[in-house]
Design an enzyme around this catalytic site. Structure first.
Site, PDB file in Angstrom:
ATOM      1  N   SER A 131      43.462  42.476  34.453  1.00  0.00           N
ATOM      2  CA  SER A 131      43.424  41.075  34.008  1.00  0.00           C
ATOM      3  C   SER A 131      43.518  41.093  32.498  1.00  0.00           C
ATOM      4  CB  SER A 131      42.084  40.454  34.431  1.00  0.00           C
ATOM      5  OG  SER A 131      41.853  39.248  33.733  1.00  0.00           O
TER       6      SER A 131
ATOM      7  N   TYR B 296      32.877  40.815  35.603  1.00  0.00           N
ATOM      8  CA  TYR B 296      34.342  40.807  35.742  1.00  0.00           C
ATOM      9  C   TYR B 296      34.992  41.527  34.557  1.00  0.00           C
ATOM     10  CZ  TYR B 296      38.932  38.741  36.908  1.00  0.00           C
ATOM     11  OH  TYR B 296      40.252  38.542  37.260  1.00  0.00           O
TER      12      TYR B 296
HETATM   13  P1  NAD Z   1      42.483  35.462  45.650  1.00  0.00           P
HETATM   14  O1  NAD Z   1      41.084  34.985  45.850  1.00  0.00           O
HETATM   15  O2  NAD Z   1      43.630  34.545  45.925  1.00  0.00           O
HETATM   16  O3  NAD Z   1      42.754  36.801  46.456  1.00  0.00           O
HETATM   17  C1  NAD Z   1      41.803  37.830  46.508  1.00  0.00           C
HETATM   18  C2  NAD Z   1      42.147  38.720  47.671  1.00  0.00           C
HETATM   19  O4  NAD Z   1      41.158  39.754  47.739  1.00  0.00           O
HETATM   20  C3  NAD Z   1      42.117  37.987  49.023  1.00  0.00           C
HETATM   21  O5  NAD Z   1      43.113  38.540  49.864  1.00  0.00           O
HETATM   22  C4  NAD Z   1      40.716  38.319  49.542  1.00  0.00           C
HETATM   23  O6  NAD Z   1      40.633  38.233  50.958  1.00  0.00           O
HETATM   24  C5  NAD Z   1      40.597  39.739  49.058  1.00  0.00           C
HETATM   25  N1  NAD Z   1      39.220  40.212  48.994  1.00  0.00           N
HETATM   26  C6  NAD Z   1      38.154  39.647  48.395  1.00  0.00           C
HETATM   27  N2  NAD Z   1      37.056  40.398  48.607  1.00  0.00           N
HETATM   28  C7  NAD Z   1      37.462  41.453  49.348  1.00  0.00           C
HETATM   29  C8  NAD Z   1      36.791  42.587  49.909  1.00  0.00           C
HETATM   30  N3  NAD Z   1      35.468  42.781  49.749  1.00  0.00           N
HETATM   31  N4  NAD Z   1      37.515  43.459  50.640  1.00  0.00           N
HETATM   32  C9  NAD Z   1      38.847  43.273  50.838  1.00  0.00           C
HETATM   33  N5  NAD Z   1      39.525  42.226  50.336  1.00  0.00           N
HETATM   34  C10 NAD Z   1      38.832  41.332  49.612  1.00  0.00           C
HETATM   35  O7  NAD Z   1      42.496  35.960  44.129  1.00  0.00           O
HETATM   36  P2  NAD Z   1      43.698  36.360  43.149  1.00  0.00           P
HETATM   37  O8  NAD Z   1      43.602  35.431  41.994  1.00  0.00           O
HETATM   38  O9  NAD Z   1      44.972  36.560  43.864  1.00  0.00           O
HETATM   39  O10 NAD Z   1      43.137  37.761  42.638  1.00  0.00           O
HETATM   40  C11 NAD Z   1      43.745  39.000  42.918  1.00  0.00           C
HETATM   41  C12 NAD Z   1      43.462  39.954  41.776  1.00  0.00           C
HETATM   42  O11 NAD Z   1      44.047  39.442  40.584  1.00  0.00           O
HETATM   43  C13 NAD Z   1      41.968  40.145  41.481  1.00  0.00           C
HETATM   44  O12 NAD Z   1      41.711  41.492  41.173  1.00  0.00           O
HETATM   45  C14 NAD Z   1      41.755  39.276  40.262  1.00  0.00           C
HETATM   46  O13 NAD Z   1      40.693  39.722  39.476  1.00  0.00           O
HETATM   47  C15 NAD Z   1      43.087  39.465  39.558  1.00  0.00           C
HETATM   48  N6  NAD Z   1      43.396  38.427  38.565  1.00  0.00           N
HETATM   49  C16 NAD Z   1      43.499  37.121  38.926  1.00  0.00           C
HETATM   50  C17 NAD Z   1      43.799  36.188  37.956  1.00  0.00           C
HETATM   51  C18 NAD Z   1      43.944  34.735  38.266  1.00  0.00           C
HETATM   52  O14 NAD Z   1      44.078  33.934  37.311  1.00  0.00           O
HETATM   53  N7  NAD Z   1      43.983  34.315  39.494  1.00  0.00           N
HETATM   54  C19 NAD Z   1      43.984  36.578  36.631  1.00  0.00           C
HETATM   55  C20 NAD Z   1      43.869  37.919  36.314  1.00  0.00           C
HETATM   56  C21 NAD Z   1      43.576  38.838  37.295  1.00  0.00           C
END
Ligand code: NAD
Length: 256
Positions: A138, A151
């Site tokens: 991130s 985080y």
């Molecule tokens: P999201 O909530 O849409 O997806 C998260 C995914 O992880 C889902 O498929 C969920 O079922 C799965 N998950 C959660 N806990 C879990 C567990 N214990 N075991 C297995 N699977 C699990 O979120 P996202 O925004 O797509 O995030 C994905 C990644 O991107 C994360 O690592 C997040 O930190 C990172 N990220 C997101 C953003 C943002 O703005 N959305 C920005 C930077 C980084």
């Protein structure tokens, strides 16, 4: 480009993980999905791209379940060629109020799970002398925000893990890089939009604008499709000497 390869994407039933899984499938890779919630929808979306798809529901906070998932992937498709460590959760609170259980869960899911999946994927990658490990970190792996201690700690940690993984495999065709998105409008971020809207009496649109305005000079959300395209580039022959980078796609967030 990736026909015959297998990609395992953790947390790929939603958001960024699903976007990356689809982009890799569009290049011909077979996909192992993981994550909670609706599974049949994402499976159907990947199948429609003409590749094989399997699903394992391992909880990324539990090492034995990660071990079972990696074994399942190898048994199903032969080996994991591309590992995308993406699963992640968020919790927002000041340090003195941060629930200890949420700290432990974030470190386990956002950081330690990547260590486990990587250590279990590397032996087969070394045998094949080809592998791509992509860690979804991130912009919070590069800079901090208040109220996101666990985080930010986990994401800085995964950037470090990325560099070590890259260095330990630097003379092979196994690369490891991190992707550092800014705001992406997934369920993880929608929760933060909703909290802002509720706390400040704003509409959904107003809260989104405020969120972007605080951090992201482009005033645009990064999309899962854009992140998928970067993952595809990391898997391409042209990226063979891209090693240990933390590549932000953040609308200028970390440039400030
Ligand atoms: P999201 O909530 O849409 O997806 C998260 C995914 O992880 C889902 O498929 C969920 O079922 C799965 N998950 C959660 N806990 C879990 C567990 N214990 N075991 C297995 N699977 C699990 O979120 P996202 O925004 O797509 O995030 C994905 C990644 O991107 C994360 O690592 C997040 O930190 C990172 N990220 C997101 C953003 C943002 O703005 N959305 C920005 C930077 C980084």
């Amino acid at each position: 480009m990736l026909k015959g390869k297998t990609a395992l994407v953790t947390g790929s039933t939603s958001g960024i993980g699903l976007g990356i899984a689809k982009a890799l499938a569009q290049q011909g890779a077979n996909i192992v999905l993981n994550g909670f919630g609706d599974v049949e929808g994402p499976k159907a979306e990947i199948s429609a791209l003409g590749v094989k798809v399997a699903y394992h529901g391992a909880d990324m906070s539990k090492a034995p379940e990660i071990e079972a998932m990696m074994k399942f992937a190898a048994d199903t498709f032969g080996r994991v060629d591309i590992l995308v460590n993406n699963a992640g959760i968020q919790h927002v609170a000041r340090i003195e109020d941060f629930p200890v259980e949420r700290w432990d869960a974030i470190i386990a899911i956002n950081l330690t799970s990547a260590f486990h999946a990587t250590r279990l994927a590397l032996p087969a990658m070394k045998e094949a002398n080809w592998g791509r490990i992509i860690n979804v970190a991130s912009v919070h792996g590069l800079v901090a925000s208040a109220e996101k201690s666990a985080y930010v700690a986990a994401k800085h940690g995964i950037v470090g893990l990325t560099k070590v993984t890259a260095l330990e495999n630097a003379t092979s065709d196994i690369t490891c890089n991190a992707i550092c998105p800014g705001w992406v409008l997934t369920p993880l971020v929608q929760k933060q939009v909703d909290a802002k809207a509720q706390a400040m009496g704003l509409s959904n649109e107003e809260a989104k604008k405020l969120l972007l305005g605080e951090k992201e000079p482009s005033m645009q959300f990064t999309t899962p499709e854009e992140l998928g395209a970067l993952a595809v580039f990391f898997c391409s022959p042209a990226a063979v000497n891209v090693r240990g980078v933390a590549w932000n796609m953040d609308g200028g967030w970390a440039a400030q």
